[in-house]
Motif scaffolding. Structure first.
Motif, short mmCIF file in Angstrom:
data_model
loop_
_atom_site.label_atom_id
_atom_site.label_comp_id
_atom_site.label_asym_id
_atom_site.label_seq_id
_atom_site.Cartn_x
_atom_site.Cartn_y
_atom_site.Cartn_z
N PRO A 7 39.15 -63.97 110.98
CA PRO A 7 38.84 -62.99 112.03
C PRO A 7 37.47 -62.33 111.83
CG PRO A 7 41.01 -62.58 111.05
CD PRO A 7 40.31 -63.59 110.20
N LEU A 8 37.00 -61.70 112.88
CA LEU A 8 35.73 -60.98 112.86
C LEU A 8 35.74 -59.90 111.79
CD1 LEU A 8 32.99 -60.55 114.29
CD2 LEU A 8 34.13 -58.92 115.78
N GLU A 9 34.62 -59.78 111.07
CA GLU A 9 34.41 -58.80 110.00
C GLU A 9 35.30 -59.00 108.79
OE1 GLU A 9 31.90 -56.56 109.85
OE2 GLU A 9 31.19 -57.37 111.75
N VAL A 43 32.62 -63.35 108.31
CA VAL A 43 32.37 -63.61 109.73
C VAL A 43 31.76 -62.35 110.32
CG1 VAL A 43 33.42 -64.17 111.95
CG2 VAL A 43 34.28 -65.23 109.87
N VAL A 44 30.56 -62.47 110.91
CA VAL A 44 29.87 -61.29 111.43
C VAL A 44 29.81 -61.24 112.95
CG1 VAL A 44 28.54 -60.86 109.34
CG2 VAL A 44 27.61 -62.36 111.08
N ALA A 45 29.99 -62.36 113.65
CA ALA A 45 29.94 -62.35 115.12
C ALA A 45 30.50 -63.65 115.68
CB ALA A 45 28.50 -62.16 115.60
N GLY A 50 34.73 -67.95 124.43
CA GLY A 50 35.47 -68.78 123.49
C GLY A 50 35.00 -68.68 122.06
N GLY A 51 33.98 -67.90 121.80
CA GLY A 51 33.57 -67.66 120.43
C GLY A 51 32.77 -68.75 119.76
N ASP A 52 32.11 -69.60 120.52
CA ASP A 52 31.31 -70.66 119.92
C ASP A 52 29.85 -70.44 120.28
OD1 ASP A 52 31.42 -72.85 118.28
OD2 ASP A 52 31.81 -74.29 119.87
N PRO A 53 28.94 -70.36 119.36
CA PRO A 53 29.10 -70.49 117.91
C PRO A 53 29.56 -69.19 117.28
CG PRO A 53 26.80 -70.10 118.40
CD PRO A 53 27.53 -70.16 119.73
#
Length: 103
Positions: A7-9, A43-45, A50-53
């Motif tokens: 997950p993020l952060e 994970v920073v961003a 859809g989160g790619d990249p």
């Protein structure tokens, strides 16, 4: 768990890079860039739609990876990662020297 599932952060410890094929050039390149066992990654961003990249950070370096590329990076089990992260120097992302190395 794979890096693309983190997950993020959230931060984890790399266990290994799993090539998709025997001569996978992307897996080899990831290892050359520093995606090696024992290295912390965060994970920073995520990209839009859809989160790619996704953007990840190793030490002071940030990388943009497609989710398919990040899926090649296998993370340590959470309990193993928690113990390793406690031992790491947050400023350097490396383990402190042992008492014998300081002498």
């Amino acid at each position: 768990m794979r890096l693309n599932e983190l997950p993020l952060e959230c931060q984890g410890i790399i266990d290994h890079v799993a090539p998709a094929t025997p001569a996978d050039p992307i897996a080899r390149r990831l290892e050359e860039f520093g995606f090696v066992p024992g290295e912390p990654v965060k994970v920073v961003a995520f990209g839009p739609f859809g989160g790619d990249p996704m953007a990840v950070e190793i030490g002071f370096t940030r990388f943009a990876l497609r989710r398919s590329e990040a899926a090649r990076v296998v993370m340590q089990a959470p309990q193993d990662s928690a113990e390793t992260l406690k031992m790491l120097d947050p400023a350097l992302h490396t383990a402190p020297p042992s008492p014998t190395e300081q002498a």
